[in-house]
Design a protein around this motif. Sequence first.
Motif, mmCIF file in Angstrom:
data_model
loop_
_atom_site.group_PDB
_atom_site.id
_atom_site.type_symbol
_atom_site.label_atom_id
_atom_site.label_comp_id
_atom_site.label_asym_id
_atom_site.label_seq_id
_atom_site.Cartn_x
_atom_site.Cartn_y
_atom_site.Cartn_z
ATOM 1 N N VAL A 102 -11.638 5.350 93.710
ATOM 2 C CA VAL A 102 -10.836 4.163 94.047
ATOM 3 C C VAL A 102 -11.693 3.134 94.772
ATOM 4 O O VAL A 102 -11.656 1.943 94.468
ATOM 5 C CB VAL A 102 -9.623 4.563 94.920
ATOM 6 C CG1 VAL A 102 -8.792 3.331 95.263
ATOM 7 C CG2 VAL A 102 -8.773 5.582 94.200
ATOM 8 N N LEU A 103 -12.505 3.586 95.737
ATOM 9 C CA LEU A 103 -13.361 2.702 96.529
ATOM 10 C C LEU A 103 -14.763 3.293 96.580
ATOM 11 O O LEU A 103 -14.933 4.521 96.687
ATOM 12 C CB LEU A 103 -12.830 2.545 97.964
ATOM 13 C CG LEU A 103 -11.464 1.871 98.134
ATOM 14 C CD1 LEU A 103 -11.015 1.970 99.578
ATOM 15 C CD2 LEU A 103 -11.521 0.417 97.704
ATOM 16 N N THR A 104 -15.776 2.409 96.525
ATOM 17 C CA THR A 104 -17.174 2.818 96.688
ATOM 18 C C THR A 104 -17.892 2.024 97.765
ATOM 19 O O THR A 104 -19.018 2.356 98.112
ATOM 20 C CB THR A 104 -17.925 2.644 95.353
ATOM 21 O OG1 THR A 104 -17.849 1.271 94.951
ATOM 22 C CG2 THR A 104 -17.337 3.533 94.272
ATOM 23 N N SER A 105 -17.289 0.962 98.282
ATOM 24 C CA SER A 105 -17.927 0.150 99.318
ATOM 25 C C SER A 105 -17.908 0.900 100.650
ATOM 26 O O SER A 105 -16.860 1.415 101.061
ATOM 27 C CB SER A 105 -17.193 -1.186 99.465
ATOM 28 O OG SER A 105 -17.713 -1.916 100.550
ATOM 29 N N PRO A 106 -19.051 0.997 101.352
ATOM 30 C CA PRO A 106 -19.071 1.749 102.627
ATOM 31 C C PRO A 106 -18.142 1.152 103.674
ATOM 32 O O PRO A 106 -17.458 1.883 104.388
ATOM 33 C CB PRO A 106 -20.545 1.660 103.064
ATOM 34 C CG PRO A 106 -21.311 1.329 101.829
ATOM 35 C CD PRO A 106 -20.408 0.536 100.974
ATOM 36 N N ARG A 137 -10.815 4.573 109.449
ATOM 37 C CA ARG A 137 -10.327 4.160 110.771
ATOM 38 C C ARG A 137 -8.811 3.999 110.796
ATOM 39 O O ARG A 137 -8.172 4.293 111.808
ATOM 40 C CB ARG A 137 -10.986 2.844 111.181
ATOM 41 C CG ARG A 137 -12.446 2.970 111.559
ATOM 42 C CD ARG A 137 -12.970 1.653 112.099
ATOM 43 N NE ARG A 137 -14.384 1.712 112.440
ATOM 44 C CZ ARG A 137 -15.055 0.699 112.990
ATOM 45 N NH1 ARG A 137 -14.431 -0.441 113.253
ATOM 46 N NH2 ARG A 137 -16.342 0.820 113.273
ATOM 47 N N CYS A 138 -8.256 3.507 109.702
ATOM 48 C CA CYS A 138 -6.801 3.290 109.640
ATOM 49 C C CYS A 138 -6.043 4.538 109.195
ATOM 50 O O CYS A 138 -4.805 4.479 109.068
ATOM 51 C CB CYS A 138 -6.490 2.129 108.696
ATOM 52 S SG CYS A 138 -7.149 0.551 109.231
ATOM 53 N N ALA A 139 -6.770 5.648 108.930
ATOM 54 C CA ALA A 139 -6.134 6.894 108.488
ATOM 55 C C ALA A 139 -5.328 6.682 107.211
ATOM 56 O O ALA A 139 -4.182 7.122 107.072
ATOM 57 C CB ALA A 139 -5.253 7.477 109.592
ATOM 58 N N VAL A 140 -5.928 5.977 106.270
ATOM 59 C CA VAL A 140 -5.284 5.681 104.988
ATOM 60 C C VAL A 140 -6.157 6.247 103.877
ATOM 61 O O VAL A 140 -7.374 5.995 103.840
ATOM 62 C CB VAL A 140 -5.099 4.157 104.803
ATOM 63 C CG1 VAL A 140 -4.502 3.867 103.434
ATOM 64 C CG2 VAL A 140 -4.195 3.594 105.885
ATOM 65 N N ARG A 141 -5.563 7.009 102.981
ATOM 66 C CA ARG A 141 -6.309 7.494 101.820
ATOM 67 C C ARG A 141 -6.417 6.375 100.788
ATOM 68 O O ARG A 141 -5.445 5.631 100.571
ATOM 69 C CB ARG A 141 -5.607 8.695 101.212
ATOM 70 C CG ARG A 141 -5.597 9.917 102.125
ATOM 71 C CD ARG A 141 -5.025 11.105 101.396
ATOM 72 N NE ARG A 141 -3.668 10.831 100.935
ATOM 73 C CZ ARG A 141 -2.998 11.594 100.081
ATOM 74 N NH1 ARG A 141 -3.571 12.684 99.592
ATOM 75 N NH2 ARG A 141 -1.774 11.284 99.719
ATOM 76 N N PRO A 142 -7.554 6.240 100.128
ATOM 77 C CA PRO A 142 -7.694 5.164 99.128
ATOM 78 C C PRO A 142 -6.694 5.273 97.990
ATOM 79 O O PRO A 142 -6.305 4.260 97.405
ATOM 80 C CB PRO A 142 -9.137 5.326 98.635
ATOM 81 C CG PRO A 142 -9.856 6.001 99.759
ATOM 82 C CD PRO A 142 -8.853 6.916 100.378
ATOM 83 N N VAL A 143 -6.251 6.513 97.678
ATOM 84 C CA VAL A 143 -5.289 6.671 96.582
ATOM 85 C C VAL A 143 -3.958 6.006 96.935
ATOM 86 O O VAL A 143 -3.226 5.532 96.054
ATOM 87 C CB VAL A 143 -5.100 8.168 96.275
ATOM 88 C CG1 VAL A 143 -4.164 8.366 95.096
ATOM 89 C CG2 VAL A 143 -6.443 8.817 95.989
ATOM 90 N N GLU A 144 -3.638 5.947 98.222
ATOM 91 C CA GLU A 144 -2.380 5.333 98.640
ATOM 92 C C GLU A 144 -2.361 3.824 98.445
ATOM 93 O O GLU A 144 -1.298 3.213 98.524
ATOM 94 C CB GLU A 144 -2.121 5.648 100.116
ATOM 95 C CG GLU A 144 -1.913 7.118 100.398
ATOM 96 C CD GLU A 144 -1.770 7.413 101.877
ATOM 97 O OE1 GLU A 144 -1.580 8.575 102.234
ATOM 98 O OE2 GLU A 144 -1.851 6.450 102.667
#
Length: 493
Positions: free
Chosen positions: A24-28, A36-43
């Motif tokens: 979903v994401l590849t940017s560091p 930091r926000c405790a969010v999974r990229p799939v969400e």
Amino acid sequence: EQSPLLHLDLYNFDCAAAEGSRYVLTSPRSLEACARCAVRPVELLPRALGDLLREAPGRSMRVAAGLYEAYERERRRKLQQCREERERIIREEKRRILAPLGSLPPSPAARVSSRAAAAAAGGPRTHGGGKGRASRGAKGKSHSLDSLQKRREGSWGKTSSESGASSSYSGESLRERGGKVCGRGRGVAAANGTLLGRSFSLGDLSHSPQTAQRVERIVREVKRKKGLSEVPERDKKIAALMIAKHQEANLLREQRQAAHLQWDSQRRLAEQQKEREEKEKQRALLQGQRMWESQVEKRRGRLHQEQEEAALMKQRQLLVCEERWREQAEKQERLRRERLERAMKEDKQKKLHQELNLKAKEEVKKEHQEREEQLLQEKLSTAAQKRLKKEVQLQKEKRLFNQAEKLKHEALVKELAKQEAEEKEMLKASLQMSLTKAQENYEQLVEKRNQELREKARREDMQIQRAKLAAEKKEREQREHLEALARERERRL
């Protein structure tokens, strides 16, 4: 399948180019913001309404639409929060990069240049003050060489001391040179004082032997030229005073020249000292500049090394995060396949159940239609019977109503004929009465008319009689008047 190294951040992860990506994401920075926000990229991925319907088959479309809106609202909120955190991370990185450059030590060139400016500003004030005091001493009118000598010694003493004070800038060597210059200036002033140590006042000069000799010489010349035997003592004193004044003026001029030469030598010495100080300052400035540049280079090298170490550390963390996200993505992919298989099985069962339900519904519908048709036939037959009964009843009521109307019409016709006969009788009687009354009225009117005519005729007769009487009276008066006129004419004749 696209490469996993495709740059996907929080702004382009849902574009068309990222549809076939494994991640979903590849940017560091985006991954760090999600962590930091405790969010999974799939969400953060958008979901279709059909997926929600497949997950909960028993829900209605309205409930599924409400769930879809709630999920989309929560997804946008998380996405906005992660984007803000990413911007905050970028600002922190910029601050960490710029902070070491801002904490570098200040250049010593600024301090050296400020000291040089202060020394240069102090030097001219010292020499200018000495020159002003010397000029004021030269311009002041004095009547004795002692006062002039004292002023000269005082001014040069101050000048030498101030020049020595202004030359104390950098190190002991400069102070020693300033002390030597001051000592040399004081030596010149002392020599000048020894030359001018004697008193050359106007009284001393007028009583000196040289002045007496010159006065005697002038007296002899005056006696020889004028042929005088003796010159007054007063003239001798005046001549002595003039000669003394002339000598005093010459001495003052010589003293001024000596003072000017001494001031020129002192000024040259001060300029040489100033040039040496400027060279020392430039040398110190260059040395400080080199030291500052070396410190800056060292600091930059250390900063560059720290940045490289931080980049390596970040790269290691990125590799670890990528490995973790790759494992998580594979796990999510397995879970997604399992969910798809489970959903397919549930869809098959749901289709079978729906087919059975449809068959049962069709049978129930057929029975219901047959029952409704029977009820409809019964209702139609009862309605036809009721309609026949109602028509018969209506016909009977119409006949009775017609008979009653006929009887009522006949009675009404008889009543109308009777009323018409009565009205004719009453009309005839009323006409008879009105005729008799009209005849009476006519007779009264005729009688009244005749009476009026008789009255009018009587009034006309009376008027005719009055007119006759008036005509007779007038004729008689005319006749009497004519007779009177005739008598009057006769009397005149």
